[in-house]
Design a protein around this motif. Structure first.
Motif, mmCIF file in Angstrom:
data_model
loop_
_atom_site.group_PDB
_atom_site.id
_atom_site.type_symbol
_atom_site.label_atom_id
_atom_site.label_comp_id
_atom_site.label_asym_id
_atom_site.label_seq_id
_atom_site.Cartn_x
_atom_site.Cartn_y
_atom_site.Cartn_z
ATOM 1 N N GLY A 275 0.650 -1.242 0.197
ATOM 2 C CA GLY A 275 -0.074 0.398 -0.174
ATOM 3 C C GLY A 275 0.568 1.296 -0.041
ATOM 4 N N GLY A 276 1.778 1.292 0.618
ATOM 5 C CA GLY A 276 3.249 2.626 0.796
ATOM 6 C C GLY A 276 3.997 2.688 -0.901
ATOM 7 N N ALA A 277 4.120 1.683 -1.464
ATOM 8 C CA ALA A 277 4.330 1.574 -3.091
ATOM 9 C C ALA A 277 3.186 2.206 -3.792
ATOM 10 C CB ALA A 277 4.632 0.770 -3.831
ATOM 11 N N ALA A 278 1.976 1.581 -3.692
ATOM 12 C CA ALA A 278 1.435 1.868 -4.741
ATOM 13 C C ALA A 278 0.085 3.681 -4.059
ATOM 14 C CB ALA A 278 -0.128 0.909 -3.898
ATOM 15 N N ALA A 279 0.089 3.719 -2.755
ATOM 16 C CA ALA A 279 0.301 5.695 -2.676
ATOM 17 C C ALA A 279 0.901 6.482 -2.693
ATOM 18 C CB ALA A 279 0.667 5.923 -1.228
ATOM 19 N N VAL A 280 2.647 6.095 -2.978
ATOM 20 C CA VAL A 280 3.477 7.015 -3.494
ATOM 21 C C VAL A 280 3.499 7.644 -5.032
ATOM 22 C CG1 VAL A 280 6.296 7.279 -3.874
ATOM 23 C CG2 VAL A 280 5.277 6.716 -1.452
ATOM 24 N N ASP A 356 8.169 8.795 3.615
ATOM 25 C CA ASP A 356 8.450 7.738 2.566
ATOM 26 C C ASP A 356 6.396 7.200 3.235
ATOM 27 O OD1 ASP A 356 8.286 5.295 4.878
ATOM 28 O OD2 ASP A 356 10.152 6.792 5.496
ATOM 29 N N ALA A 357 6.243 6.221 3.157
ATOM 30 C CA ALA A 357 4.242 5.811 3.308
ATOM 31 C C ALA A 357 5.166 4.093 2.783
ATOM 32 C CB ALA A 357 3.726 6.207 2.176
ATOM 33 N N ALA A 358 4.699 3.490 3.638
ATOM 34 C CA ALA A 358 4.561 2.182 4.283
ATOM 35 C C ALA A 358 3.713 1.690 5.527
ATOM 36 C CB ALA A 358 6.004 2.007 4.608
ATOM 37 N N THR A 359 3.050 0.745 4.668
ATOM 38 C CA THR A 359 2.621 -0.970 5.710
ATOM 39 C C THR A 359 3.615 -1.369 6.640
ATOM 40 O OG1 THR A 359 2.847 -2.223 4.101
ATOM 41 C CG2 THR A 359 0.221 -1.010 4.089
ATOM 42 N N LEU A 360 4.221 -0.264 7.719
ATOM 43 C CA LEU A 360 5.246 -1.104 8.246
ATOM 44 C C LEU A 360 5.392 -1.598 10.003
ATOM 45 C CD1 LEU A 360 8.039 -0.725 7.512
ATOM 46 C CD2 LEU A 360 8.318 1.080 9.554
ATOM 47 N N THR A 361 4.483 -1.396 10.703
ATOM 48 C CA THR A 361 4.031 -1.492 11.796
ATOM 49 C C THR A 361 3.071 -2.152 12.651
ATOM 50 O OG1 THR A 361 4.895 -0.079 12.840
ATOM 51 C CG2 THR A 361 6.945 -1.071 12.051
ATOM 52 N N LEU A 448 5.844 7.636 7.140
ATOM 53 C CA LEU A 448 4.126 8.168 7.310
ATOM 54 C C LEU A 448 3.624 6.770 7.522
ATOM 55 C CD1 LEU A 448 1.369 9.461 7.521
ATOM 56 C CD2 LEU A 448 1.892 9.214 4.264
ATOM 57 N N ASP A 449 3.443 5.714 8.460
ATOM 58 C CA ASP A 449 2.993 4.760 8.588
ATOM 59 C C ASP A 449 1.897 4.932 8.573
ATOM 60 O OD1 ASP A 449 2.149 2.266 9.867
ATOM 61 O OD2 ASP A 449 4.038 2.274 11.340
ATOM 62 N N ILE A 450 1.200 3.679 7.429
ATOM 63 C CA ILE A 450 -0.010 3.516 7.179
ATOM 64 C C ILE A 450 -0.700 2.202 7.181
ATOM 65 C CG2 ILE A 450 -0.306 5.562 5.583
ATOM 66 C CD1 ILE A 450 -0.471 3.295 3.714
ATOM 67 N N ALA A 451 0.008 1.594 8.539
ATOM 68 C CA ALA A 451 -0.222 0.375 8.444
ATOM 69 C C ALA A 451 -2.291 -0.263 8.801
ATOM 70 C CB ALA A 451 0.604 -0.640 9.810
ATOM 71 N N GLY A 452 -1.847 0.912 9.996
ATOM 72 C CA GLY A 452 -3.525 0.547 10.108
ATOM 73 C C GLY A 452 -4.915 0.975 8.457
ATOM 74 N N THR A 466 -14.269 -1.200 1.062
ATOM 75 C CA THR A 466 -13.548 -2.646 1.922
ATOM 76 C C THR A 466 -12.413 -2.963 1.010
ATOM 77 O OG1 THR A 466 -16.049 -3.016 2.812
ATOM 78 C CG2 THR A 466 -13.500 -4.973 2.177
ATOM 79 N N GLY A 467 -11.679 -3.056 1.415
ATOM 80 C CA GLY A 467 -10.597 -3.267 1.382
ATOM 81 C C GLY A 467 -9.080 -2.839 0.867
ATOM 82 N N GLY A 468 -8.668 -2.021 -0.227
ATOM 83 C CA GLY A 468 -7.650 -0.523 -0.623
ATOM 84 C C GLY A 468 -9.171 -0.186 -0.148
ATOM 85 N N THR A 469 -7.498 1.468 0.033
ATOM 86 C CA THR A 469 -8.458 2.677 0.706
ATOM 87 C C THR A 469 -7.514 3.794 0.069
ATOM 88 O OG1 THR A 469 -7.393 3.275 2.777
ATOM 89 C CG2 THR A 469 -8.897 1.855 3.395
ATOM 90 N N GLY A 470 -6.053 3.351 -0.171
ATOM 91 C CA GLY A 470 -5.702 4.645 -1.116
ATOM 92 C C GLY A 470 -5.180 5.232 -0.272
ATOM 93 N N ALA A 471 -5.079 4.684 1.086
ATOM 94 C CA ALA A 471 -3.950 5.611 1.983
ATOM 95 C C ALA A 471 -3.512 6.991 1.524
ATOM 96 C CB ALA A 471 -4.408 4.590 3.890
ATOM 97 N N GLY A 472 -2.763 7.966 2.069
ATOM 98 C CA GLY A 472 -1.719 8.098 1.944
ATOM 99 C C GLY A 472 -1.537 8.823 0.729
ATOM 100 N N VAL A 473 -2.358 9.069 -0.644
ATOM 101 C CA VAL A 473 -2.247 9.498 -1.824
ATOM 102 C C VAL A 473 -2.819 10.959 -1.350
ATOM 103 C CG1 VAL A 473 -3.149 10.061 -4.062
ATOM 104 C CG2 VAL A 473 -2.447 7.255 -2.977
#
Length: 486
Positions: A275-280, A356-361, A448-452, A466-473
């Protein structure tokens, strides 16, 4: 996506299948007051009611949505989405009277419509379900936003720009929702190339180039899979950029945890770990399409984290592109390894700032829940810019610190320069950010930790599917706009 236009038409004269009517006060009920009150509609905030229009308007039905007396942009986004979902079956065109008070409100309404109407039905087959309902629901393909400012160029431009940003969010959602077998690293890289606008340049580093460039972090994560990793670099260079922003995204197309295997239930949504790569990437495409006067260099760090005989083992030592060595102690903490190489490349690009944007933790979710992203970094000014951009965009974020002791934890390996996970099971988000800080030198950087918020495994809420939200874009695009206007 649906087409969007703006019009000065009145709610009673607008031509469409249905009318979405925002109600702030009794005055907004207009000619529809009796019909709406007959079904118990009081105009309370978030209340929704549908009534036939009869001879009172050119539409067939009226969808009324209760608004606050002075609705915020976020209120309008959510109201637009709630109203379109309540539109009667068969509605293909919708006139929208949410009473935007200015250009920012028009932007919010368009975003709510385009984001709220998103559906991912690529893998659904046509036909009826067990209840006799269509498996693939008809879409509303035409929205007309009613506003007295419709003839102003700024209003038209705002609607068009909102369309661009919403399209980028929905592109990121599509990528996150794609089944992991169909979006392995080479396929994801190919899709990025295909979707790129004409005014950006895209280069893809395959596993041979990654080895030549000594990107040991991403190679170590991807070596357990037969689909090798990729780093995709996207460059947008306008004629006279006012600054240079680098964006780096974690792109783990599926995360099994590697040899530190996740429990099966934890893998069910791990297609979202890119999701982070998708957002970036999507944000960079939007920035380019908007023509913002800011140079952007983006890095999508893409790998698949699987166990095999060739996978990285806990206890291995990996040499990163920066030259620093890392003791790997848990192969399920792989995101920081691919980002480490990406952040080094971002520094080498000469960027003025890095985000950076990442579903990290998972620790970020423990701290902040599954709707709020964490923001950390080495520069208070940049961190505050990201927080402000997120607030303007309507994406919940919260600042967390990189506490003093984390530096010592990161450098506490007995056999390498850095250790990849902390020695204690606390503060995982803080440790991960401290680890990433080792790769940004002195360049102002925010994480930007977008794990949630990157994936919604519950029901639809507001304009969030429901599903991917596009968070961070939207946050990243807003940040670029703010930097361009500073």
């Amino acid at each position: 996506m649906a087409s969007v236009s703006v019009s000065t038409s009145k709610p009673t004269t607008a031509r469409a299948d249905a009318l979405l009517l925002g109600v702030r006060t009794d005055d907004d009920l207009g000619e529809f007051a009796d019909a709406l009150r007959a079904v118990g509609f009081t105009g309370e905030k978030d209340q929704v009611a549908v009534v036939p229009a009869g001879d009172l308007a050119k539409v067939k039905a009226v969808v009324a949505v209760g608004l606050a007396a002075e609705p915020t942009a976020e209120d309008l986004r959510r109201a637009a989405a709630a109203g379109l979902r309540a539109a009667p079956k068969g509605t293909t065109s919708l006139a929208v009277a949410l009473h935007p008070a200015g250009v920012d409100e028009v932007t919010a309404v368009v975003e709510g419509l385009q984001l709220g109407s998103y559906r991912y039905d690529t893998y659904k087959t046509p036909g009826k379900d067990a209840d006799g309902k269509d498996k693939i629901k008809p879409r509303i393909d035409d929205f007309t936003v009613l506003t007295p400012f419709a003839r102003q160029t700024t209003t038209t431009t705002a609607a068009e720009q909102a369309d661009v940003v919403s399209g980028a969010v929905n592109l990121a959602r599509d990528w996150v929702n794609t089944p992991p077998r169909d979006l392995r690293p080479p396929a994801f890289a190919d899709s990025i190339v295909t979707e790129a606008p004409d005014n950006v340049s895209v280069s893809v580093w395959d596993e041979k180039r990654l080895a030549k460039e000594k990107c040991g972090g991403i190679l170590s994560v991807g070596q357990g899979s037969d689909a090798p990793p990729r780093i995709v670099r996207i460059t947008y260079k306008p004629r006279k950029p006012v600054t240079h922003l680098a964006l780096v995204g974690k792109g783990i197309t599926f995360d099994s945890g590697g040899l530190s295997l996740k429990p099966p239930v934890s893998m069910q949504t791990m297609k979202c770990d890119m999701g982070g790569a998708a957002a970036v990437v999507a944000a960079t495409f939007a920035i380019a399409r908007l023509g913002l006067p800011i140079a952007v260099t983006a890095y999508a760090c893409i790998a698949e984290n699987l166990p095999s005989g060739s996978a990285t083992r806990p206890g291995d030592v990996v040499t990163m592109r920066s030259g620093k060595t890392v003791e790997v102690l848990n192969t399920d903490a792989e995101g920081r390894m691919v980002l480490g190489d990406g952040l080094t490349l971002a520094v080498e690009s000469g960027a003025d700032r890095i985000v950076d944007a990442a579903t990290l933790t998972g620790a970020a979710m423990v701290a902040l829940g599954d709707r709020t992203a964490a923001v950390l970094g080495n520069d208070d000014d940049l961190r505050d810019l990201v927080l402000a951009a997120a607030q303007h965009a309507g994406e919940p974020t919260w600042a967390l610190p990189i506490t003093e002791e984390m530096k010592g934890f990161v450098t506490s390996s007995n056999i390498a320069d850095l250790r990849q996970i902390g020695p204690k099971p606390y503060g995982g988000t803080l440790f991960a950010a401290a680890f990433l800080r080792e790769f940004v030198a002195e360049v102002p950087w925010a994480h930007l930790d977008i794990a949630g918020p990157a994936f919604n495994d519950g029901g639809v809420r507001g304009y969030t599917p429901t599903g991917g939200t596009g968070a961070g874009v939207r946050t990243l695009v807003r940040l670029a706009r703010d930097l361009a206007e500073a």
